[in-house]
Scaffold this motif. Structure first.
Motif, PDB file in Angstrom:
ATOM      1  N   TRP A  41       0.844  -1.193   0.000  1.00  0.00           N
ATOM      2  CA  TRP A  41       0.000   0.000   0.000  1.00  0.00           C
ATOM      3  C   TRP A  41       0.877   1.240   0.000  1.00  0.00           C
ATOM      4  CZ3 TRP A  41      -0.166   4.149   3.303  1.00  0.00           C
ATOM      5  CH2 TRP A  41      -1.277   5.000   3.194  1.00  0.00           C
ATOM      6  N   SER A  42       0.437   2.249  -0.744  1.00  0.00           N
ATOM      7  CA  SER A  42       1.100   3.551  -0.687  1.00  0.00           C
ATOM      8  C   SER A  42       0.039   4.638  -0.686  1.00  0.00           C
ATOM      9  CB  SER A  42       2.051   3.742  -1.874  1.00  0.00           C
ATOM     10  OG  SER A  42       1.327   3.833  -3.091  1.00  0.00           O
ATOM     11  N   VAL A  43       0.409   5.790  -0.194  1.00  0.00           N
ATOM     12  CA  VAL A  43      -0.508   6.922  -0.177  1.00  0.00           C
ATOM     13  C   VAL A  43      -0.963   7.248  -1.596  1.00  0.00           C
ATOM     14  CG1 VAL A  43      -0.697   9.390   0.295  1.00  0.00           C
ATOM     15  CG2 VAL A  43       0.411   7.894   1.957  1.00  0.00           C
ATOM     16  N   GLU A  44      -0.054   7.169  -2.552  1.00  0.00           N
ATOM     17  CA  GLU A  44      -0.370   7.548  -3.919  1.00  0.00           C
ATOM     18  C   GLU A  44      -1.201   6.496  -4.657  1.00  0.00           C
ATOM     19  OE1 GLU A  44       2.736   7.199  -2.741  1.00  0.00           O
ATOM     20  OE2 GLU A  44       3.264   9.294  -2.323  1.00  0.00           O
ATOM     21  N   CYS A 107      -2.539   3.787  12.985  1.00  0.00           N
ATOM     22  CA  CYS A 107      -2.400   4.697  11.836  1.00  0.00           C
ATOM     23  C   CYS A 107      -1.855   3.983  10.602  1.00  0.00           C
ATOM     24  CB  CYS A 107      -1.524   5.897  12.183  1.00  0.00           C
ATOM     25  SG  CYS A 107      -2.348   7.096  13.250  1.00  0.00           S
ATOM     26  N   ALA A 148       4.889  -0.974   8.652  1.00  0.00           N
ATOM     27  CA  ALA A 148       5.377   0.221   7.979  1.00  0.00           C
ATOM     28  C   ALA A 148       6.705  -0.093   7.311  1.00  0.00           C
ATOM     29  CB  ALA A 148       5.540   1.349   8.996  1.00  0.00           C
ATOM     30  N   GLU A 150       8.064   1.878   4.761  1.00  0.00           N
ATOM     31  CA  GLU A 150       8.704   3.075   4.209  1.00  0.00           C
ATOM     32  C   GLU A 150      10.049   3.317   4.891  1.00  0.00           C
ATOM     33  OE1 GLU A 150       7.937   7.900   3.705  1.00  0.00           O
ATOM     34  OE2 GLU A 150       6.604   6.692   4.965  1.00  0.00           O
ATOM     35  N   ARG A 156       6.022   9.832  12.025  1.00  0.00           N
ATOM     36  CA  ARG A 156       4.711  10.068  11.431  1.00  0.00           C
ATOM     37  C   ARG A 156       4.231   8.750  10.841  1.00  0.00           C
ATOM     38  NH1 ARG A 156       5.737   9.225   6.350  1.00  0.00           N
ATOM     39  NH2 ARG A 156       7.407  10.255   5.188  1.00  0.00           N
ATOM     40  N   ALA A 158       3.536   5.881   8.349  1.00  0.00           N
ATOM     41  CA  ALA A 158       4.257   5.519   7.122  1.00  0.00           C
ATOM     42  C   ALA A 158       3.383   5.709   5.893  1.00  0.00           C
ATOM     43  CB  ALA A 158       4.716   4.071   7.208  1.00  0.00           C
ATOM     44  N   ARG A 159       4.023   6.072   4.794  1.00  0.00           N
ATOM     45  CA  ARG A 159       3.323   6.274   3.529  1.00  0.00           C
ATOM     46  C   ARG A 159       3.472   5.088   2.594  1.00  0.00           C
ATOM     47  NH1 ARG A 159       5.361  12.573   3.072  1.00  0.00           N
ATOM     48  NH2 ARG A 159       3.978  13.373   4.721  1.00  0.00           N
ATOM     49  N   THR A 160       4.230   4.091   3.021  1.00  0.00           N
ATOM     50  CA  THR A 160       4.331   2.821   2.298  1.00  0.00           C
ATOM     51  C   THR A 160       4.223   1.703   3.332  1.00  0.00           C
ATOM     52  OG1 THR A 160       5.809   3.796   0.654  1.00  0.00           O
ATOM     53  CG2 THR A 160       5.694   1.393   0.734  1.00  0.00           C
TER      54      THR A 160
END
Length: 361
Positions: A41-44, A107, A148, A150, A156, A158-160
């Motif tokens: 999963w990624s934010v993008e 999160c 997480a 990333e 914060r 993680a975005r990945t």
């Protein structure tokens, strides 16, 4: 879009002879199947790169956030082989829901229930020969987890993130089997606190329990029971299991879910099966004094601990720095009745009137 977990078959699987030898003495969590499920999963891009792949090491950057901030969650459930060779899961939708709740608390992104269940069904189908016969309570333990991944050292979310599912044929969790166990009671160490992560299934809760667990081992105990951290006025749960008491007037008592106790799938099943067997479910506050005085006076006639791994294990006594209290020898008839009733449903020996079982192969 739903994930599909396409199969990339292992070119060098274990031989049938190897699998048979492992099934003969699987232990618990020592051997792993030929495949595992993965997704990223990624934010993008959201969830992607889903597949069933050959089991093997994961590659992590040294700066992967999970290694520094413990942003991860996991689950545990089992696949059961019935006498006709079919393979079933026990209440997997509850694990999916708890996995989602744990992810939100840490999160992490929520893996949709449909994708969670698809990963499990597809891995079990790919490694169906690894599901042992249930004649001696053997099963295939399934461990979904998310972390997480990333590479980033800032504090914060993680975005990945990586999702993984592995599987392991298992026997009894406790080497001694269903024999009653002693429990160490601690009010010095805490597993979780109000507002913390106690209701989430994350590694930090288990890591914080280990020092008390080691103390319990030193006193001949198999598990440790934690007292609530702040007021120290109620018992909560064991390091890896929920706890139950049975009273002489037929109450099935267990600590209420107040945000610091894991909502166990086995716990919920026991409350429902216990009521079917004539006991009265009683979720509420249990003080340390109620526990010890109840056993001493004979008000509490049986005690047991429970979880997916161990199912149900009778408790013979509780020890602490203040002394110990013991249940009467052999006082676990009702405990074993609940245990056997749940196992009979899981292994297909009794009709599933609750709608708990889901066939996957």
């Amino acid at each position: 879009m739903s994930l599909t977990f396409s199969l990339q078959r292992n070119a060098n699987p274990r031989t049938d002879a190897d699998v048979a030898a492992i099934h003969a003495a699987p232990g618990f969590g020592q051997y792993f199947t030929d495949h595992m499920a993965l997704a990223t999963w990624s934010v993008e891009g959201g969830w992607r790169d889903d597949a069933i792949v050959p089991y093997g090491p994961l590659q992590l950057d040294p700066a992967a956030a999970v290694l520094h901030y413990a942003q991860e969650v996991f689950e545990g459930l089992k696949a059961y082989r019935h006498a006709d060779g079919s393979i079933w899961l026990f209440r997997p939708e509850m694990n999916a829901a708890r996995f989602a709740a744990s992810a939100e608390r840490l999160c992490l992104p929520v893996l949709p229930e449909e994708d969670f269940l698809t990963s499990i069904a597809d891995l079990v189908k790919a490694d169906a020969r690894w599901v042992p016969s249930g004649e001696t309570e053997k099963s295939l333990y399934l461990r979904p987890f998310m972390f997480a991944s990333e590479s980033f050292l800032g504090v914060r979310p993680a975005r990945t993130v990586t999702y993984c599912l592995i599987a392991s044929p298992v026997g009894a969790y406790f080497p001694q089997g269903v024999a009653p166990v002693d429990i160490w009671v601690t009010d010095e160490y805490s597993r979780a606190g109000i507002g913390g992560t106690g209701a989430a299934k994350c590694g930090g809760n288990y890591a914080s329990s280990l020092i008390a667990q080691e103390e319990g081992y030193e006193h001949g105990c198999s598990q440790v029971l934690f007292i609530e951290a702040s007021a120290k006025d109620r018992v909560e749960e064991l390091g890896g299991m929920n706890v139950f008491l049975i009273t002489k007037d037929g109450r099935l008592r267990t600590p209420a879910l107040m945000g610091s106790i894991l909502a166990g799938v086995t716990r919920d099943s026991i409350l429902r099966m216990g009521e079917r067997l004539g006991l009265r479910p009683d979720e509420g506050r249990i003080t340390p004094d109620e526990l010890t005085e109840g056993i001493t006076s004979g008000e509490v006639v049986e005690a047991f601990c429970c979880g997916t791994a161990a199912v149900i294990s009778p408790i013979s006594g509780f020890k602490s720095r203040q002394g110990e209290v013991r249940l009467a020898d052999g006082a676990h008839d009702q405990t074993l009745a609940i245990r056997n009733a749940i196992l009979d449903v899981q292994y297909g020996r009794a009709e599933d009137t609750f709608g708990w079982m889901h066939r996957v192969a």
